[in-house]
Design a protein around this motif. Structure first.
Motif, PDB file in Angstrom:
ATOM      1  N   LEU A  53      59.851 -76.155  61.828  1.00 43.77           N
ATOM      2  CA  LEU A  53      58.874 -75.333  62.947  1.00 43.77           C
ATOM      3  C   LEU A  53      58.106 -73.982  62.237  1.00 43.77           C
ATOM      4  CD1 LEU A  53      62.671 -75.107  64.746  1.00 43.77           C
ATOM      5  CD2 LEU A  53      59.893 -76.484  65.463  1.00 43.77           C
ATOM      6  N   ALA A  65      55.562 -80.504  61.702  1.00 44.76           N
ATOM      7  CA  ALA A  65      55.714 -80.388  62.631  1.00 44.76           C
ATOM      8  C   ALA A  65      55.129 -80.591  63.965  1.00 44.76           C
ATOM      9  CB  ALA A  65      56.857 -78.808  62.683  1.00 44.76           C
ATOM     10  N   ARG A  78      61.980 -81.898  68.707  1.00 47.33           N
ATOM     11  CA  ARG A  78      60.717 -81.639  68.426  1.00 47.33           C
ATOM     12  C   ARG A  78      59.921 -82.070  70.460  1.00 47.33           C
ATOM     13  NH1 ARG A  78      56.748 -83.363  65.702  1.00 47.33           N
ATOM     14  NH2 ARG A  78      57.902 -84.722  63.352  1.00 47.33           N
TER      15      ARG A  78
END
Length: 429
Positions: free
Chosen positions: A24, A212, A163
């Motif tokens: 992230l 990400a 996610r």
């Protein structure tokens, strides 16, 4: 004493080698200025450039690990992580769920970690990291799904639960947040989501993967999630609970976990990346070098045969020589530093020279650093509850010697001066 159970934090391998774990970050600022990277350009991200460290004298001490190593202790830190010097803006969001509504105010949750975390980084970095937490959304940010719908538990991988959670956070926050303005993300989850930290620790960081989800055109690639309250079991949360966040943020700067499946017995309380509750603790000098908080002239490389002497000043004090490294091969070596009570090391109970082995080929959470105990089986000198106490008196004092006969290395702590500095004599064949 047994350490508290900790989460098995799952890290992304470099270059996205772990497909099950994406990671992230928000906008990752460039190392050299205040601008931000363009989407997909991760080459300039990471800790402060170590240009001075690339001298001929320090070259033999810049050990490295293979690309397959997760969060290697090699120097310099690989790219893709958040830079660790200058002004770093930390987007901090407080989230809750329909089945775990936030108790109390979101601002109260924020104050559990700040300003203490900012002060901790300022002290540890000698003022080189200006860590600025920002909360553009001051209330609880409600997620569209119940907490249990995300399937988050201890050791949960990024896909699919995290996610989806990140995608939902971005969708909920985007109308009020320009993600390009920030360098990392802190998600402070309402403490009633999931089990108590005394039962299992969910707090986790995903770091260093540009694959990400994106927000405002930048990857959300370095983010820390903090869940239930964290303390040492003695009810000290109000004083010590914030330290879980500097630990998690250590990962967004590229630092590995130093605890193992057996707990904190490899490093004890000598680094916040090992145990972050109980006795206060700083980062090891090796980590400060990796993060760009030590200059080349503060690091000595004892790579040649013969005997050399080195002055060490306390790691908690700005300025002066801080670290001696003795390379064994291209990926391992011994680090020496002086730890005394002061700064973030307020609970040191036996000051002296800490000797530890660094292995850049060992993954995060597998024991990349091992502290050598000068007083084995002593039981240690700290009595903080639920803390690995054995290594608390590990430091070597004047007159004591560390030996690695296999590699022909001998370290003697020879003298102390009136200012509390120590001299070490390094002999290697």
């Amino acid at each position: 004493m047994q350490p508290l159970p900790r989460s098995r934090r799952i890290r992304a391998r470099r270059a996205g080698a772990l497909t099950a774990v994406a990671a992230l970050t928000l906008a990752v600022s460039t190392s050299a200025g205040t601008g931000h990277l363009l989407p997909g350009d991760m080459t300039a991200a990471g800790p402060r450039p170590m240009s001075a460290a690339h001298s001929a004298a320090l070259g033999p001490c810049m050990i490295s690990g293979g690309l397959e190593v997760q969060m290697s202790e090699g120097v310099p830190t690989s790219t893709g992580y958040t830079r660790s010097t200058g002004t770093v803006r930390a987007l901090t969001l407080m989230i809750d769920f329909s089945d775990a509504p936030g108790k109390g105010s979101a601002r109260a949750r924020f104050r559990e970690f700040f300003p203490q975390t900012r002060k901790w980084f300022r002290t540890s970095s000698y003022g080189r990291l200006d860590y600025r937490p920002e909360t553009p959304i001051r209330g609880w940010l409600r997620m569209p799904k119940p907490f249990r719908a995300y399937g988050i538990e201890r050791g949960a991988p990024f896909d699919p639960g995290y996610r989806k959670l990140v995608e939902d956070i971005v969708a909920a926050a985007d109308p009020e947040v320009d993600f390009r303005a920030y360098d990392l993300l802190n998600v402070l989850v309402t403490p009633n989501a999931g089990p108590s930290a005394l039962d299992t620790v969910l707090s986790v960081t995903f770091a260093g993967n540009a694959e990400a989800p994106t927000a405002d055109g930048v990857p959300v690639a370095n983010a820390s999630f903090v869940y239930s309250r964290q303390d040492d079991g003695s009810g000290s949360y109000a004083r010590t609970g914030y330290r879980v966040l500097p630990h998690e943020n250590g990962h967004v700067f590229g630092l590995p976990d130093l605890y193992t499946q057996e707990g904190g017995g490899a490093v004890g309380h000598w680094d916040i990346m090992s145990e972050d509750w109980g006795a206060n603790n700083d980062l090891l000098g090796w980590h400060k070098w990796k993060l760009g908080w030590l200059d080349a002239h503060q690091v000595a490389c004892a790579s040649l045969p013969g005997t050399t002497e080195h002055l060490l000043t306390p790691l908690s004090r700005a300025g002066g020589p801080k670290l001696v490294f003795i390379p064994v091969d291209d990926s391992t070596g011994y680090a020496l530093e002086l730890r005394t009570r002061g700064g973030n090391d307020e609970a040191v109970c036996r000051p002296g020279v800490l000797v530890y082995r660094v292995d850049a080929e060992v993954d995060t959470g597998r024991g990349p650093i091992t502290v050598h105990d000068s007083r084995r089986d002593s039981g240690g000198c700290t009595r903080s509850p639920n803390v690995h106490a054995e290594l608390s008196d590990a430091a070597f004092t004047p007159g004591e010697t560390f030996k690695d006969r296999r590699h022909g290395i001998r370290v003697e702590v020879t003298a102390a001066d009136a200012s509390g500095n120590l001299v070490v004599r390094v002999t290697r064949r």
